[in-house]
Design a protein around this motif. Sequence first.
Motif, PDB file in Angstrom:
ATOM      1  N   PRO A  58       0.825  -1.225  -0.053  1.00  0.00           N
ATOM      2  CA  PRO A  58       0.007   0.073   0.093  1.00  0.00           C
ATOM      3  C   PRO A  58       0.877   1.424   0.039  1.00  0.00           C
ATOM      4  O   PRO A  58       1.795   1.461   0.451  1.00  0.00           O
ATOM      5  N   VAL A  59       0.418   2.166  -0.678  1.00  0.00           N
ATOM      6  CA  VAL A  59       0.942   3.616  -0.661  1.00  0.00           C
ATOM      7  C   VAL A  59       1.342   4.054   0.647  1.00  0.00           C
ATOM      8  O   VAL A  59       2.756   4.789   0.728  1.00  0.00           O
ATOM      9  N   SER A  60       0.410   4.010   1.730  1.00  0.00           N
ATOM     10  CA  SER A  60       0.814   4.601   2.878  1.00  0.00           C
ATOM     11  C   SER A  60       2.049   4.038   3.741  1.00  0.00           C
ATOM     12  O   SER A  60       3.019   4.796   4.398  1.00  0.00           O
ATOM     13  N   ARG A  61       2.285   2.752   3.250  1.00  0.00           N
ATOM     14  CA  ARG A  61       3.491   2.172   3.898  1.00  0.00           C
ATOM     15  C   ARG A  61       5.078   2.448   3.087  1.00  0.00           C
ATOM     16  O   ARG A  61       5.868   2.524   3.480  1.00  0.00           O
ATOM     17  N   VAL A  62       4.414   2.561   1.684  1.00  0.00           N
ATOM     18  CA  VAL A  62       5.701   3.084   0.799  1.00  0.00           C
ATOM     19  C   VAL A  62       6.534   4.604   1.024  1.00  0.00           C
ATOM     20  O   VAL A  62       7.593   4.719   0.871  1.00  0.00           O
ATOM     21  N   LEU A  63       5.242   5.486   1.346  1.00  0.00           N
ATOM     22  CA  LEU A  63       5.882   6.670   1.358  1.00  0.00           C
ATOM     23  C   LEU A  63       6.928   7.134   2.207  1.00  0.00           C
ATOM     24  O   LEU A  63       8.182   7.647   1.550  1.00  0.00           O
ATOM     25  N   PRO A  64       7.273   6.622   3.510  1.00  0.00           N
ATOM     26  CA  PRO A  64       8.357   6.945   4.343  1.00  0.00           C
ATOM     27  C   PRO A  64       9.656   6.241   3.623  1.00  0.00           C
ATOM     28  O   PRO A  64      10.705   7.037   3.551  1.00  0.00           O
ATOM     29  N   VAL A  65       9.676   5.051   2.978  1.00  0.00           N
ATOM     30  CA  VAL A  65      10.751   4.282   2.669  1.00  0.00           C
ATOM     31  C   VAL A  65      11.060   5.065   1.424  1.00  0.00           C
ATOM     32  O   VAL A  65      12.354   5.130   1.176  1.00  0.00           O
ATOM     33  N   TYR A  66      10.204   5.452   0.585  1.00  0.00           N
ATOM     34  CA  TYR A  66      10.487   5.807  -0.675  1.00  0.00           C
ATOM     35  C   TYR A  66      11.465   7.401  -0.546  1.00  0.00           C
ATOM     36  O   TYR A  66      12.277   7.522  -1.315  1.00  0.00           O
ATOM     37  N   GLU A  67      10.940   8.088   0.593  1.00  0.00           N
ATOM     38  CA  GLU A  67      11.584   9.323   0.610  1.00  0.00           C
ATOM     39  C   GLU A  67      12.914   9.166   1.150  1.00  0.00           C
ATOM     40  O   GLU A  67      13.902   9.799   0.583  1.00  0.00           O
ATOM     41  N   GLN A  68      13.335   7.969   2.101  1.00  0.00           N
ATOM     42  CA  GLN A  68      14.618   8.032   2.509  1.00  0.00           C
ATOM     43  C   GLN A  68      15.508   7.211   1.335  1.00  0.00           C
ATOM     44  O   GLN A  68      16.719   7.563   1.339  1.00  0.00           O
ATOM     45  N   TRP A  69      15.027   6.590   0.741  1.00  0.00           N
ATOM     46  CA  TRP A  69      15.595   5.874  -0.526  1.00  0.00           C
ATOM     47  C   TRP A  69      16.122   6.592  -1.679  1.00  0.00           C
ATOM     48  O   TRP A  69      17.405   6.719  -1.772  1.00  0.00           O
ATOM     49  N   LEU A  70      15.159   7.831  -1.925  1.00  0.00           N
ATOM     50  CA  LEU A  70      15.640   8.720  -2.922  1.00  0.00           C
ATOM     51  C   LEU A  70      16.538   9.583  -2.162  1.00  0.00           C
ATOM     52  O   LEU A  70      17.413  10.235  -2.957  1.00  0.00           O
ATOM     53  N   GLU A  71      16.612   9.703  -1.234  1.00  0.00           N
ATOM     54  CA  GLU A  71      17.555  10.726  -0.493  1.00  0.00           C
ATOM     55  C   GLU A  71      19.141  10.349  -0.539  1.00  0.00           C
ATOM     56  O   GLU A  71      20.078  10.711  -0.653  1.00  0.00           O
ATOM     57  N   ARG A  72      19.050   8.867  -0.136  1.00  0.00           N
ATOM     58  CA  ARG A  72      20.365   8.137  -0.287  1.00  0.00           C
ATOM     59  C   ARG A  72      20.734   7.725  -1.337  1.00  0.00           C
ATOM     60  O   ARG A  72      22.007   7.886  -1.517  1.00  0.00           O
ATOM     61  N   TRP A  73      19.962   7.431  -2.237  1.00  0.00           N
ATOM     62  CA  TRP A  73      20.269   6.799  -3.676  1.00  0.00           C
ATOM     63  C   TRP A  73      19.664   7.716  -4.739  1.00  0.00           C
ATOM     64  O   TRP A  73      18.726   7.153  -5.451  1.00  0.00           O
ATOM     65  N   PRO A  74      19.975   8.819  -5.042  1.00  0.00           N
ATOM     66  CA  PRO A  74      19.218   9.759  -5.775  1.00  0.00           C
ATOM     67  C   PRO A  74      19.214   9.466  -7.210  1.00  0.00           C
ATOM     68  O   PRO A  74      18.409   9.693  -8.202  1.00  0.00           O
ATOM     69  N   ARG A  75      20.264   8.407  -7.553  1.00  0.00           N
ATOM     70  CA  ARG A  75      20.499   7.997  -9.016  1.00  0.00           C
ATOM     71  C   ARG A  75      20.813   6.438  -9.075  1.00  0.00           C
ATOM     72  O   ARG A  75      21.280   5.939  -8.055  1.00  0.00           O
ATOM     73  N   PRO A  76      20.429   5.991 -10.098  1.00  0.00           N
ATOM     74  CA  PRO A  76      20.689   4.273 -10.166  1.00  0.00           C
ATOM     75  C   PRO A  76      22.039   3.927  -9.632  1.00  0.00           C
ATOM     76  O   PRO A  76      22.499   3.042  -8.835  1.00  0.00           O
ATOM     77  N   ALA A  77      23.053   4.943 -10.070  1.00  0.00           N
ATOM     78  CA  ALA A  77      24.599   4.463 -10.041  1.00  0.00           C
ATOM     79  C   ALA A  77      24.868   4.701  -8.397  1.00  0.00           C
ATOM     80  O   ALA A  77      25.709   3.744  -7.758  1.00  0.00           O
ATOM     81  N   ASP A  78      24.288   5.517  -7.604  1.00  0.00           N
ATOM     82  CA  ASP A  78      24.521   5.491  -6.137  1.00  0.00           C
ATOM     83  C   ASP A  78      23.969   4.350  -5.489  1.00  0.00           C
ATOM     84  O   ASP A  78      24.878   3.861  -4.707  1.00  0.00           O
ATOM     85  N   LEU A  79      22.800   3.572  -5.807  1.00  0.00           N
ATOM     86  CA  LEU A  79      22.373   2.364  -5.278  1.00  0.00           C
ATOM     87  C   LEU A  79      23.460   1.174  -5.897  1.00  0.00           C
ATOM     88  O   LEU A  79      23.806   0.336  -4.976  1.00  0.00           O
ATOM     89  N   ALA A  80      23.862   1.223  -7.054  1.00  0.00           N
ATOM     90  CA  ALA A  80      24.578   0.370  -7.619  1.00  0.00           C
ATOM     91  C   ALA A  80      25.871   0.094  -6.948  1.00  0.00           C
ATOM     92  O   ALA A  80      26.536  -0.889  -6.813  1.00  0.00           O
TER      93      ALA A  80
END
Length: 308
Positions: A58-80
């Motif tokens: 569900p969207v409600s559970r995704v929201l906080p994790v999504y924000e943290q994820w994009l902040e930490r890994w703003p581009r694919p190469a950052d995650l890779a």
Amino acid sequence: MTATTEDAATAAPDHDRTALHAPVVDWFDAHARDLPWRRPEAGAWGVMVSEFMLQQTPVSRVLPVYEQWLERWPRPADLAAEPSGEAVRAWGRLGYPRRALRLHGAAAAITERHGGDVPKGHAQLLALPGVGEYTAAAVASFAYGQRHAVLDTNVRRVFARAVNGRQYPPNATTAAERKLARALVPADDATAARWAAATMELGALVCTARTPDCGRCPIADRCAWQQAGAPEYEGPPRRTQTYAGTDRQVRGRLLAVLRESHTPVPQAVLDRVWHEPVQRARALDGLVADGLVEPLAGGEYRLPQSRG
DNA sequence: GATGCGTGGAG
DNA sequence: TCTCCAAGCAT
């Protein structure tokens, strides 16, 4: 396919095929949620991350994790550039942690094969780990404004009701549903992308599974299910998944311990999460086989350190 | 095509 | 409490 649903879709005159577009898209313009992955600054990577996380969650559970994820890994190469275990850890309790591994793998493939940019082609998207028919179409449509049939569980339910007059779609997606979805896609790219988002949103907010809010539905006056008197679903029972006592629950407990620990975890610690040794061992073996857990010499375990 | 794969909120 | 269900994918 013998039947009527396909013919109805393809044989329908143009004014019927397009009759739903305006009310649904207009409704979307007025009622769409302001979700972070819908903002322009999300970019294609933000859209892709959200689509992975939203698979069965569900969207409600995704929201906080999504924000943290994009902040930490703003581009694919950052995650890779990080070990895959870090993706599994950051996934937290979203569920289905193999998605985290696949997203990490997709980031690695994007970095290697596509110069760090999320590819635009449906076929190139489909070739990425964790990207199936739905996600490829969704990214191409939402991130790049392309014209695709985007068929998720929300859209399937909307079409089942509005077009086919049934309370629920079949258990598995059928060729007839795909054909109908394709026939209903608006002709131009921009409207098609809007339509995809709008039909999903309608299913998520109004045409819901349990108690649809038909009083707020922009197409209630032309809904086949309503016109048929909202008949109850008849068909094979939709399998209800049990959880308590399954390997899934044991895997979840094991991985929860490993996510919390930043040092290798001894076997004895993992043994405490489940009393039954055979099932416990099977679950742990499964996690290792899936690449979610890395066994070390001396009976210790940790999240995987591979970089894809 | 049927299964397995997490987790938690709502009714 | 218990059942349902939430933007699927891979095998």
